[in-house]
Design a protein around this motif. Structure first.
Motif, PDB file in Angstrom:
ATOM      1  N   PHE A  71      66.245-119.127  -6.084  1.00  0.00           N
ATOM      2  CA  PHE A  71      64.999-119.476  -6.775  1.00  0.00           C
ATOM      3  C   PHE A  71      64.768-118.593  -7.996  1.00  0.00           C
ATOM      4  CE2 PHE A  71      60.418-118.965  -7.440  1.00  0.00           C
ATOM      5  CZ  PHE A  71      59.979-120.283  -7.451  1.00  0.00           C
ATOM      6  N   ALA A  72      64.959-117.287  -7.857  1.00  0.00           N
ATOM      7  CA  ALA A  72      64.633-116.345  -8.928  1.00  0.00           C
ATOM      8  C   ALA A  72      65.466-116.579 -10.184  1.00  0.00           C
ATOM      9  CB  ALA A  72      64.830-114.910  -8.441  1.00  0.00           C
ATOM     10  N   LEU A  73      66.693-117.022  -9.989  1.00  0.00           N
ATOM     11  CA  LEU A  73      67.586-117.197 -11.138  1.00  0.00           C
ATOM     12  C   LEU A  73      67.679-118.633 -11.629  1.00  0.00           C
ATOM     13  CD1 LEU A  73      70.680-114.948 -10.321  1.00  0.00           C
ATOM     14  CD2 LEU A  73      68.763-114.431 -11.840  1.00  0.00           C
ATOM     15  N   GLU A  74      67.578-119.601 -10.730  1.00  0.00           N
ATOM     16  CA  GLU A  74      67.973-120.964 -11.082  1.00  0.00           C
ATOM     17  C   GLU A  74      66.863-122.000 -11.033  1.00  0.00           C
ATOM     18  OE1 GLU A  74      71.430-121.727  -8.619  1.00  0.00           O
ATOM     19  OE2 GLU A  74      72.128-119.678  -9.014  1.00  0.00           O
TER      20      GLU A  74
ATOM     21  N   GLY B 125      63.812-107.348  -2.595  1.00  0.00           N
ATOM     22  CA  GLY B 125      63.166-108.499  -1.995  1.00  0.00           C
ATOM     23  C   GLY B 125      63.882-109.797  -2.298  1.00  0.00           C
ATOM     24  N   ILE B 126      64.578-109.828  -3.440  1.00  0.00           N
ATOM     25  CA  ILE B 126      65.379-111.008  -3.780  1.00  0.00           C
ATOM     26  C   ILE B 126      66.764-110.897  -3.157  1.00  0.00           C
ATOM     27  CG2 ILE B 126      66.114-112.542  -5.634  1.00  0.00           C
ATOM     28  CD1 ILE B 126      64.273-111.059  -7.536  1.00  0.00           C
ATOM     29  N   LEU B 127      67.392-109.721  -3.308  1.00  0.00           N
ATOM     30  CA  LEU B 127      68.763-109.534  -2.829  1.00  0.00           C
ATOM     31  C   LEU B 127      68.920-109.829  -1.348  1.00  0.00           C
ATOM     32  CD1 LEU B 127      69.952-106.262  -4.629  1.00  0.00           C
ATOM     33  CD2 LEU B 127      70.828-108.585  -4.973  1.00  0.00           C
TER      34      LEU B 127
ATOM     35  N   ILE C  42      70.246-110.117 -10.405  1.00  0.00           N
ATOM     36  CA  ILE C  42      69.231-109.593  -9.493  1.00  0.00           C
ATOM     37  C   ILE C  42      69.527-108.151  -9.124  1.00  0.00           C
ATOM     38  CG2 ILE C  42      68.271-109.841  -7.162  1.00  0.00           C
ATOM     39  CD1 ILE C  42      69.206-112.868  -7.424  1.00  0.00           C
ATOM     40  N   TYR C  43      68.478-107.310  -9.121  1.00  0.00           N
ATOM     41  CA  TYR C  43      68.609-105.977  -8.543  1.00  0.00           C
ATOM     42  C   TYR C  43      67.480-105.664  -7.560  1.00  0.00           C
ATOM     43  CZ  TYR C  43      64.968-104.179 -11.723  1.00  0.00           C
ATOM     44  OH  TYR C  43      63.782-103.959 -12.390  1.00  0.00           O
TER      45      TYR C  43
ATOM     46  N   VAL D 167      61.626-102.649  -8.226  1.00  0.00           N
ATOM     47  CA  VAL D 167      62.404-102.284  -7.038  1.00  0.00           C
ATOM     48  C   VAL D 167      62.513-103.453  -6.062  1.00  0.00           C
ATOM     49  CG1 VAL D 167      62.569-100.691  -5.091  1.00  0.00           C
ATOM     50  CG2 VAL D 167      61.733 -99.872  -7.301  1.00  0.00           C
ATOM     51  N   GLU D 168      61.446-104.215  -5.907  1.00  0.00           N
ATOM     52  CA  GLU D 168      61.473-105.328  -4.962  1.00  0.00           C
ATOM     53  C   GLU D 168      61.900-106.650  -5.602  1.00  0.00           C
ATOM     54  OE1 GLU D 168      61.400-105.302  -1.853  1.00  0.00           O
ATOM     55  OE2 GLU D 168      60.386-103.468  -1.239  1.00  0.00           O
ATOM     56  N   PHE D 169      61.396-106.950  -6.798  1.00  0.00           N
ATOM     57  CA  PHE D 169      61.628-108.286  -7.353  1.00  0.00           C
ATOM     58  C   PHE D 169      62.075-108.263  -8.814  1.00  0.00           C
ATOM     59  CE2 PHE D 169      58.956-108.970  -3.658  1.00  0.00           C
ATOM     60  CZ  PHE D 169      59.634-110.004  -3.033  1.00  0.00           C
ATOM     61  N   GLY D 170      62.897-107.284  -9.162  1.00  0.00           N
ATOM     62  CA  GLY D 170      63.335-107.155 -10.540  1.00  0.00           C
ATOM     63  C   GLY D 170      64.598-107.924 -10.868  1.00  0.00           C
ATOM     64  N   LEU D 171      64.677-108.378 -12.115  1.00  0.00           N
ATOM     65  CA  LEU D 171      65.873-108.987 -12.687  1.00  0.00           C
ATOM     66  C   LEU D 171      66.350-108.113 -13.849  1.00  0.00           C
ATOM     67  CD1 LEU D 171      64.834-112.776 -12.916  1.00  0.00           C
ATOM     68  CD2 LEU D 171      66.036-111.621 -11.044  1.00  0.00           C
ATOM     69  N   ILE D 172      67.646-108.166 -14.122  1.00  0.00           N
ATOM     70  CA  ILE D 172      68.226-107.403 -15.223  1.00  0.00           C
ATOM     71  C   ILE D 172      69.064-108.329 -16.084  1.00  0.00           C
ATOM     72  CG2 ILE D 172      70.231-106.708 -13.816  1.00  0.00           C
ATOM     73  CD1 ILE D 172      70.246-104.055 -15.383  1.00  0.00           C
TER      74      ILE D 172
END
Length: 291
Positions: free
Chosen positions: A202-205, A192-194, A188-189, A175-180
């Protein structure tokens, strides 16, 4: 928490038994509305091509825009027509049992205060921008909305079983820091990231963090970082797969992980589906402290 309370004008406001308060929307200042608008425009631009399709589509359906801080009642009326969820204002983080009761009854407690200007780029506590820009769009996705309700009910059971620490990790890493995994790549979903321009990129690249395929028992044994970017992100194949994890007996899952050692937040474990093995350079340099 004392720092948050000092800057949060809702602290001390009258609250109901379920910790909800009056948003008192007409008391937001012009500066606060402008702050929302600037946060929204910046993050909407950063999340293009990075947020999952469900989040981007929901923002349009819910009419989220840079036109001042949303009125939670009117926003809830739109959301309720889609998935039956409502957004309820609270002053700050609520006790676990209250939080789970809200989720189990399709109510999402959102902080009513907006971050001060001096914390425009980074705020440790969830404010109205984090909660509404980050969390609310995903509640318009029917499958994810069902997952959140199931999580609330699971939280009530986890408290009785003394396994809340394991279940909290599920929330954190989804819910806070998930990727799909979507057709065009990782998206990103997690709220906390969105809601964070820096962590969206950072989370993706960035080459630093690990990106690992979602596995429930492995995730429940994994520590996490509260005040910095994540060292590991877990990737789900679909929201249907995530929901399916809540339709099993978590009592059995807790039994399997109870007593097993935890994994550090940066650790690669045996059997992991490693999508990206991170360099961990950001963390070796001290993370935010090293900036």
């Amino acid at each position: 928490m004392d720092t948050q309370f000092a800057k949060n004008r809702y602290h001390g406001a009258p609250r109901a038994a379920d910790f909800t308060i009056d948003q008192a929307w007409d008391t937001y200042s012009a500066a606060e509305h402008d702050r929302w608008d600037r946060l929204f425009r910046r993050q909407k631009e950063v999340t293009k091509g990075r947020a999952c399709a469900a989040a981007l589509e929901a923002m349009e359906a819910l009419e989220l825009s840079p036109s001042g801080i949303p009125h939670m009642g009117r926003l809830s009326d739109r959301l309720e027509k889609i998935t039956g969820w409502r957004v309820v204002p609270v002053a700050e983080l609520v006790p676990d049992e209250i939080f789970f009761d809200h989720l189990a009854n399709r109510r999402f407690p959102a902080g009513a205060f907006i971050r001060p200007e001096e914390e425009f780029d980074y705020l440790q506590e969830p404010d109205i921008f984090h909660d509404i820009f980050g969390h609310v769009p995903m509640l318009a996705n029917p499958v994810f909305a069902d997952f959140m309700e199931a999580y609330g009910k699971g939280g009530q059971r986890a408290m009785k079983l003394g396994q809340l620490h394991n279940l909290a990790r599920l929330y954190w890493y989804t819910v806070e820091f998930g990727l799909i995994q979507e057709t065009d790549g990782l998206r990103i979903y997690g709220a906390g990231i969105l809601s964070s321009p820096q962590e969206t990129v950072f989370a993706l690249e960035d080459e630093s963090p690990n990106r690992i395929g979602f596995e429930l028992k492995r995730l429940m044994r994994t520590d996490y970082i509260i005040d910095d970017f994540q060292q590991t992100y877990f990737v789900i194949p679909s929201f249907e797969a995530l929901l399916e994890t809540c339709y099993q007996d978590f009592g059995d899952v807790y039994g399997e992980v109870k007593g097993l050692p935890d994994y550090a937040a940066h650790e690669i474990a045996p059997g992991d589906e490693v999508i990206t093995r991170g360099t961990l350079d950001y963390f070796r340099k001290g993370g935010r402290k090293g900036l």
